[in-house]
Design a protein around this motif. Structure first.
Motif, PDB file in Angstrom:
ATOM      1  N   ASP A 272     -92.290  71.680-140.266  1.00 31.61           N
ATOM      2  CA  ASP A 272     -92.537  72.597-139.154  1.00 31.61           C
ATOM      3  C   ASP A 272     -94.012  72.654-138.753  1.00 31.61           C
ATOM      4  O   ASP A 272     -94.335  72.826-137.573  1.00 31.61           O
ATOM      5  CB  ASP A 272     -92.080  74.008-139.527  1.00 31.61           C
ATOM      6  N   GLN A 273     -94.938  72.498-139.718  1.00 36.26           N
ATOM      7  CA  GLN A 273     -96.361  72.598-139.379  1.00 36.26           C
ATOM      8  C   GLN A 273     -96.812  71.440-138.493  1.00 36.26           C
ATOM      9  O   GLN A 273     -97.647  71.627-137.598  1.00 36.26           O
ATOM     10  CB  GLN A 273     -97.217  72.656-140.648  1.00 36.26           C
ATOM     11  N   VAL A 274     -96.267  70.255-138.716  1.00 31.40           N
ATOM     12  CA  VAL A 274     -96.606  69.120-137.846  1.00 31.40           C
ATOM     13  C   VAL A 274     -95.926  69.282-136.493  1.00 31.40           C
ATOM     14  O   VAL A 274     -96.492  68.913-135.458  1.00 31.40           O
ATOM     15  CB  VAL A 274     -96.229  67.788-138.522  1.00 31.40           C
ATOM     16  N   LEU A 311    -105.374  78.755-139.910  1.00 32.13           N
ATOM     17  CA  LEU A 311    -104.481  78.996-138.788  1.00 32.13           C
ATOM     18  C   LEU A 311    -104.027  77.661-138.209  1.00 32.13           C
ATOM     19  O   LEU A 311    -104.845  76.789-137.912  1.00 32.13           O
ATOM     20  CB  LEU A 311    -105.190  79.822-137.712  1.00 32.13           C
ATOM     21  N   ILE A 312    -102.728  77.516-138.057  1.00 33.23           N
ATOM     22  CA  ILE A 312    -102.145  76.296-137.505  1.00 33.23           C
ATOM     23  C   ILE A 312    -101.647  76.599-136.099  1.00 33.23           C
ATOM     24  O   ILE A 312    -100.907  77.569-135.885  1.00 33.23           O
ATOM     25  CB  ILE A 312    -100.979  75.796-138.394  1.00 33.23           C
ATOM     26  N   ARG A 313    -102.063  75.770-135.144  1.00 27.11           N
ATOM     27  CA  ARG A 313    -101.695  75.975-133.737  1.00 27.11           C
ATOM     28  C   ARG A 313    -101.604  74.613-133.057  1.00 27.11           C
ATOM     29  O   ARG A 313    -102.114  73.615-133.579  1.00 27.11           O
ATOM     30  CB  ARG A 313    -102.730  76.843-133.035  1.00 27.11           C
ATOM     31  N   PRO A 329    -100.863  80.945-133.124  1.00 25.16           N
ATOM     32  CA  PRO A 329    -101.510  80.589-134.395  1.00 25.16           C
ATOM     33  C   PRO A 329    -100.889  81.364-135.553  1.00 25.16           C
ATOM     34  O   PRO A 329    -100.578  82.551-135.431  1.00 25.16           O
ATOM     35  CB  PRO A 329    -102.969  81.000-134.178  1.00 25.16           C
ATOM     36  N   MET A 330    -100.712  80.688-136.676  1.00 25.67           N
ATOM     37  CA  MET A 330    -100.177  81.327-137.882  1.00 25.67           C
ATOM     38  C   MET A 330    -100.588  80.502-139.085  1.00 25.67           C
ATOM     39  O   MET A 330    -100.585  79.274-139.026  1.00 25.67           O
ATOM     40  CB  MET A 330     -98.651  81.428-137.818  1.00 25.67           C
ATOM     41  N   SER A 331    -100.947  81.166-140.169  1.00 27.27           N
ATOM     42  CA  SER A 331    -101.298  80.425-141.374  1.00 27.27           C
ATOM     43  C   SER A 331    -100.042  79.986-142.102  1.00 27.27           C
ATOM     44  O   SER A 331     -98.966  80.582-141.954  1.00 27.27           O
ATOM     45  CB  SER A 331    -102.159  81.287-142.306  1.00 27.27           C
TER      46      SER A 331
END
Length: 356
Positions: A272-274, A311-313, A329-331
């Motif tokens: 999900d992060q990618v 933070l991933i965005r 954005p969310m860590s």
């Protein structure tokens, strides 16, 4: 990270249920009719198989054909298998042997390493802390690899004598190298610099962990799953599947595709992060594990993740007026609490973040 301290009810080892000789599984493992293995059609398709021979070094990525193949697989399937990946087949055999030995130790020896939901590290049998949840037919052992501050070698099993912590450590180092090479390819496939994703993950501070999955024989495999349908919450996953028997299924539209493991290959999928970083150019895809009544299965899922507090965005280079940012954005720390609490739930987490 949060206040989760213990499981909400006593943990039962699935292996002990399998070994009991019972002909029926407990109700706690019976999935709703819509989630059972026969609930959706299976497609006679195969995920892409990609040869990484030209990438089996730590140098620059200069093979356009590999970049195109990997990028295409991540846009279309979210999954692909890799061969000639640079990890020694003899090391693959050793890791399978030593962990196979662990899961066949007496239960009291394994129980020494029982885990808790606070970190999941150790010997486990459930994901999520929801009381009364329907459980999966599988046990596992979870290990932290990176950052080094979380890597507790004393929690890595030293039994039986053939189970070498050094073997697990060597395997982790080699798969980490593969992850770093794949990250370069994924970055180039987005039209970005080859170090983009690595930097977004925190550079040398990226995280990694491994879950060794053990799926015992099941007397009623048509009623349950070894692992419920989910997309991986992290960055990328490198899976060493059991090539003796099939079990992994990948969602393709309304159908499920059973993955045919290539001997000594790795199965890689987008997390999900990618998907968030690529602004959904690359897709994380639901997958699940089926079990059978004849053969147990052993697999190794290696998760490569962003530094937990970053933070991933969506990448600014991939955001335009025609393609606005789909995710706030969310860590990763915030994000994975969903899995820690709820367990696997399809793609409900990442889809719930999308801007309306």
């Amino acid at each position: 990270m949060d206040c989760i301290q213990d499981w909400p009810e006593p943990v039962v080892r699935v292996q002990s249920l399998s070994d009991s000789g019972a002909t029926r599984i407990p109700e706690r493992y019976v999935k709703p009719a819509a989630d059972r293995p026969s609930s959706a059609p299976c497609a006679d398709l195969r995920i892409p198989v990609i040869d990484l021979a030209t990438l089996a070094s730590d140098g620059p990525v200069d093979c356009a054909a590999v970049v195109q193949a990997v990028s295409g697989a991540c846009r279309d399937w979210g999954f692909f298998q890799v061969v000639n990946h640079g990890v020694d087949p003899s090391l693959i055999r050793r890791i399978r042997e030593v962990w196979g030995s662990f899961f066949h130790l007496p239960m009291e020896a394994k129980q020494v390493y029982a885990n808790s939901p606070k970190t999941y590290e150790g010997y486990g049998s459930r994901l999520g802390i929801e009381k009364g949840a329907i459980l999966d037919w599988g046990d596992y052992y979870f290990l932290h690899v990176l950052p080094s501050s979380l890597k507790s070698l004393h929690k890595w099993p030293a039994l039986p004598p053939t189970l070498s912590r050094e073997t697990t450590d060597e395997y982790s180092r080699e798969v980490l190298k593969l992850c770093e090479r794949v990250m370069k390819v994924l970055s180039l496939g987005l039209g970005l610099e080859d170090d983009f994703l690595q930097k977004a993950f925190g550079g040398d501070d990226a995280g990694a962990c491994m879950r060794v999955n053990f799926y015992p024989k099941c007397p009623q495999p048509d009623l349950t799953l070894g692992l419920s349908s989910h997309s991986d919450p992290g960055g990328i996953t490198v899976l060493l599947a059991d090539d003796r028997v099939k079990g992994l299924q990948v969602r393709r539209g309304d159908a499920w595709v059973t993955v045919q493991p290539v001997p000594d290959a790795f199965i890689i999928n987008v997390g999900d992060q990618v998907q968030v970083l690529s602004n959904a150019t690359y897709k994380s895809v639901e997958h699940r594990v089926v079990v059978n009544s004849e053969t147990e299965r052993l697999s190794f899922a290696f998760f490569y993740n962003p530094k937990s507090d970053l933070l991933i965005r969506p990448a600014p280079e991939l955001v335009t007026s025609e393609h606005p940012a789909l995710y706030p954005p969310m860590s990763f720390d915030e994000y994975r609490l969903y899995i820690r609490r709820k367990g696997p739930r399809g793609k409900s987490q990442v889809e719930s973040l999308k801007a309306v």
